[in-house]
Design a protein around this motif. Structure first.
Motif, PDB file in Angstrom:
ATOM      1  N   THR A 273      -8.915   0.209   3.283  1.00 31.58           N
ATOM      2  CA  THR A 273      -7.467   0.219   3.212  1.00 31.58           C
ATOM      3  C   THR A 273      -7.011  -1.199   2.905  1.00 31.58           C
ATOM      4  OG1 THR A 273      -7.392   1.969   4.842  1.00 31.58           O
ATOM      5  CG2 THR A 273      -5.354   0.729   4.471  1.00 31.58           C
TER       6      THR A 273
ATOM      7  N   VAL B 104      -4.541  -4.049   2.753  1.00 30.68           N
ATOM      8  CA  VAL B 104      -3.291  -4.457   3.364  1.00 30.68           C
ATOM      9  C   VAL B 104      -2.591  -5.412   2.406  1.00 30.68           C
ATOM     10  CG1 VAL B 104      -2.297  -5.794   5.255  1.00 30.68           C
ATOM     11  CG2 VAL B 104      -4.123  -4.152   5.706  1.00 30.68           C
TER      12      VAL B 104
ATOM     13  N   ARG C  94       0.291  -0.492   2.793  1.00 26.60           N
ATOM     14  CA  ARG C  94      -1.138  -0.233   2.949  1.00 26.60           C
ATOM     15  C   ARG C  94      -1.561   0.662   1.808  1.00 26.60           C
ATOM     16  NH1 ARG C  94      -1.239  -0.689   9.109  1.00 26.60           N
ATOM     17  NH2 ARG C  94       0.800   0.273   9.137  1.00 26.60           N
TER      18      ARG C  94
ATOM     19  N   GLU D 249      -4.466   2.969   0.581  1.00 27.43           N
ATOM     20  CA  GLU D 249      -5.687   3.618   1.065  1.00 27.43           C
ATOM     21  C   GLU D 249      -6.694   3.770  -0.056  1.00 27.43           C
ATOM     22  OE1 GLU D 249      -6.001   4.538   4.224  1.00 27.43           O
ATOM     23  OE2 GLU D 249      -3.919   4.243   4.871  1.00 27.43           O
TER      24      GLU D 249
END
Length: 815
Positions: free
Chosen positions: A755, A757, A767, A769
């Motif tokens: 993930t 950031v 975020r 994914e």
RNA sequence: GCGAAAGUGGCGGAAUUGGCAGACGCGCUAGACUUAGGAUCUAGUAGGGCGACCUAUGGGGGUUCAAGUCCCCCCUUUCGCACCA
């Protein structure tokens, strides 16, 4: 389906394990040896929750290490000599021995309900058994023969409630209270046995061979209290004799305007002039009468008295008056100091009060040459110091010590605060000191073939301040082993800390007729890990190190440190955040809890409650969480697997394996590091995952069955009973505790995506994914900056910098 | 007085050691099922704001792209030592 009923399964498995001697130690095993020691309990009557807190988590670790393929030695016993037995005996009119041994029987039963894997059957050690204390006595004699045990008449710390003398380590706090009963101690002149622990003061400061917590190392270091300095001899006027003082500041010797000696110093009587005798006697009397506490109070105004005599300054040959003052302690250094008022706060106060001169000999920065208004104890240039002027005081220290040595009036010296260990106790329930006092031969050790010196039964043991054994003429009156003349046994018993200073050697084979000559002993030492409370930092743990060094010097053991690694667990408090005590009514009884919730739940809860080393208050509320956890596990395993149509996706299988292997790794690491609380939470996370996965097609794969087995293996160290039961339910062979720890596969634990950031100016904005781990920094930056939730934030701003932390985050700095 | 450690939601506590604060659990809120229960299940739960967002790891400053984490000062708590020359 069966319901989880700990009352049924726990006794069942405990009995089976015991009958099978499941944890039997195999000394010939080729597996690597691991000696895991926990501090053994005092048989106080029944287990309290603190015992569980102390013993259950290490049991989990011992079980884990065994599954990991170690040959784990995990013994226990009882530290069964000591005062509470006598006190109980007096209170209830029972024999201390009976009280103690009944307690041990009861506590063994209670221990059994814990489901702990201690090697009790063939390895239990009980320090009050004659077969044990025979060796405590034998060791005493070795110490005596090697000059490490000696007898001395001296003022000792005496507890008026326990009616016995105490070691310095057993007197606690600024109010100088007995470690056991909190009564303030008094001084008493007695002939006592001491162990020469001070011989090892320097070596005890060296922790380089062991991994111990900083706190304990600091406590011991401070307790030993090393200070470097010099001894300086001042010649007594009109005499060929000298007074020796210890100082850490030989550089200030030119500022010495008085010698001050402790009131108890034998020199007082010798040196006091006729005209001062009466006043001095009075002062000494007052000082003796004043309690230790009063004398120790730092705020107390300094008092003292000139005794009429003079000494001669080693350099100037000027007369230096000799005083007595009770701020000088007989027990430290030489019991005499040179008073340097300008550079020592206490001496300054003393000189002010008695109008002694205060010459400056170390110049403070920017010193104007005027008299100082307060003591200056920092460094600086030397002044008013004859040939040493203008040196820095550090250079001066060396130069002055050299000059003193050349005159034979001083030398560099190191002083320790550590005192020898006073081990005589004027009580009944302990190991008798194996010495016979003979008018003709002096102190004669009891010959080996007459050991043990048995503690006589049926002795009147009321504490009178005299050793109870004195009252037993049968015990006391003997013939001297040397000359066969009439002689008397020593009637004191040993401090119980002597019993506990070597017990780990006896565990290996408590029934063998020899101890240290046993070759099989060696391979277990030094002990790999020792767990116990920090309250023993300057008592048991220091004595243990001392014993080991002494035994090594005597050729009895081949190592110099007993415990390679030490771990201190915290203290479990009552629900009111106070120390548990009967008088507060906040004591938690583990027996009731086991009845209600079962051992597995209590064990796990105690691990979960917080970091083991922190301890903390017991809370009966949180326990419900663990109750639910095991209930859910039980139902989860025993509930039939649901029928799910379809096939599991590769991702589902990989996810399952990933969390499984991550958990295997973390649980193992955390157990090794005594981080029991996160062991439990990690397993809960795994369980939460499995519970959800049970609703997916992953249950149709063989990986699912593997996962169930692995999960049971992972909880086995925490919950030995329920895991055994569920292991059986899975159709697996007895015993779960003989299985290998699941093998960790790092490749299965590795993530494939992460993930990302995304931060803007360090603030979390998004975020993303499922970003590929193989994505380049450039790709990741692009991905972040073009994201629909990010791009608008960047519009019209000046891009200053983009930080990319691989596989983690992107921080976009804009203005 | 000296020294050390610690301070994170209502609570116990997590945080790969400078990189998503609040994992996990308790408690609480709502709902479901109910033989009505302090059982079980589902959802929510740092605070604020309708919101995009803002504010939060004892307080204040600093270093850094980025601080619970590192540095300085202060406060609080706990624990040692305490006239140690």
């Amino acid at each position: 389906m069966r319901k989880y009923n700990h009352r049924e399964i726990e006794p069942k498995w405990q009995e089976r394990w015991e009958n099978d001697d499941l944890y039997r130690l195999d000394p010939d095993s080729k597996q690597p040896k691991w000696y895991f020691l926990t501090m053994f309990p005092y048989p106080s009557g029944r287990l309290h929750i603190g015992h569980w807190f102390m013993y259950a988590p290490p049991d989990a670790k011992a079980r884990y290490l065994r599954m990991k393929g170690m040959n784990v030695f995990f013994p226990t016993g009882f530290d069964s000599f000591g005062l509470p037995a006598e006190n109980a005996a007096i209170k209830r009119g029972v024999d201390p021995k009976k009280w103690t041994y009944d307690n041990m029987d009861y506590m063994r039963k209670e221990f059994r309900t814990m489901g702990a894997s201690y090697h009790r059957k063939n390895h239990e050690v009980v320090t009050s058994d004659p077969e044990y204390y025979k060796w405590t006595q034998w060791l005493f004699i070795q110490f005596f023969n090697h000059g490490l045990a000696y007898r001395k008449k001296a003022p000792v710390d005496w507890c008026p409630k326990c009616n016995t003398s105490l070691a310095r380590e057993q007197v606690k706090g600024d109010e100088r209270r007995c470690d056991r009963c909190q009564t303030q101690v008094v001084k008493k002149d007695l002939d006592q046995w001491l162990f020469r622990i001070t011989k090892y003061a320097e070596e005890l400061l060296d922790f380089s061979q062991i991994q111990w917590p900083e706190r304990v190392r600091t406590l011991q270091t401070e307790w030993i209290g090393r200070s470097e300095g010099a001894e300086i001899k001042f010649q007594i006027e009109n005499s060929s004799e000298f007074i020796t003082v210890f100082t850490t500041r030989p550089d200030t010797v030119f500022g010495a305007t008085a010698l001050v000696i402790a009131p108890e110093n034998p020199l007082v009587e010798q040196l006091t002039t006729e005209d001062k005798k009466q006043a001095v006697q009075e002062y000494v009397f007052q000082a003796r009468r004043a309690s230790e506490i009063e004398r120790m109070a730092t705020t107390r105004e300094k008092t003292g008295l000139w005794i009429g005599a003079y000494a001669l300054h080693p350099f100037t040959k000027e007369r230096v008056p000799i005083w007595i003052a009770d701020y000088v302690l007989m027990g430290y250094g030489t019991g005499a100091i040179m008073s340097v008022p300008a550079h020592d706060e206490r001496d300054f106060a003393f000189a002010k009060k008695y109008d002694l001169p205060i010459p400056t000999v170390i110049a403070p920065p920017d010193w104007d040459g005027q008299p100082l208004s307060a003591a200056y104890s920092e460094s600086g240039k030397m002044v008013n110091s004859g040939q040493f002027n203008d040196l820095s005081n550090e250079e001066g220290k060396k130069a002055i010590v050299e000059a003193l040595a050349a005159m034979d009036q001083g030398k560099a010296a190191i002083n320790y605060r550590l005192r020898d260990w006073l081990i005589s106790r004027q009580r009944y329930w302990g190991a008798p000191i194996p010495i016979i006092h003979c008018q003709a031969c002096g102190m004669v050790p009891v010959p080996d073939d007459q050991l043990p010196v048995l503690l006589p039964d049926g002795v009147q043991f009321l504490p009178t301040g005299e050793s109870p054994l004195k009252l037993s003429t049968e015990f006391k009156n003997v013939t001297c082993p040397k000359c066969q003349g009439a002689a008397e046994r020593d009637t004191d018993t040993m401090d119980t800390f002597v019993d506990s200073s070597w017990y780990w050697y006896r565990y290996i084979n408590p029934n063998k007729p020899e101890v240290f000559m046993d070759k099989s002993l060696k391979q277990w030492f030094p002990i790999d890990e020792y767990a116990g409370g920090i309250e023993h930092a300057t008592m048991h743990l220091m004595y243990a190190r001392f014993f080991t060094k002494a035994l090594n010097d005597m050729g009895l053991v081949d190592h110099r440190e007993p415990f390679k690694r030490l771990f201190n667990q915290g203290l479990i408090l009552g629900e009111d955040n106070q120390k548990m005590s009967k008088s507060r009514g906040n004591v938690i009884d583990p027996d009731e809890l086991v009845q209600e919730y079962g051992a597995d739940t209590i064990r796990t809860y105690l691990m979960f409650i917080g970091p083991w080393e922190a301890g903390g208050p017991w809370s009966s509320k949180g326990i419900e969480g663990i109750v639910r956890f095991y209930k859910k596990i039980w139902n989860f395993i025993l509930d039939p697997t649901p029928t799910i149509n379809g096939e599991a996706t590769a991702t589902e299988i990989k996810d399952l394996q990933r969390i499984l292997h991550k958990t295997i790794n973390k649980v193992g690491n955390d157990l090794e590091n005594f981080q029991f609380n996160t062991v439990v939470s990690t397993l809960m996370e795994l369980f939460n995952y499995l519970a959800k996965a049970k609703e997916t097609a992953v249950v149709n794969t063989p990986h699912w069955q593997e996962a169930l087995k692995t999960f049971i293996l992972l909880i086995a160290p925490l919950a030995p009973h329920i895991s055994e039961e569920l292991w059986e339910a899975l159709g697996q062979p007895y015993s779960v505790h003989k299985q290998s720890w699941p093998k960790y596969d790092a490749s299965l634990a590795a993530n494939e995506v992460f993930t990302l950031v995304v931060q803007i100016n360090g603030k979390l904005r998004e975020r993303i994914e499922g970003v590929s781990l193989s994505a380049s920094d450039e790709e990741v930056k692009q991905l972040a900056m073009s994201h629909p939730n990010i791009a608008p934030h960047l519009a019209g701003k000046e891009l200053k910098n983009v930080i990319c932390v691989p596989k983690r985050l992107v921080n976009i700095v804009v203005k």
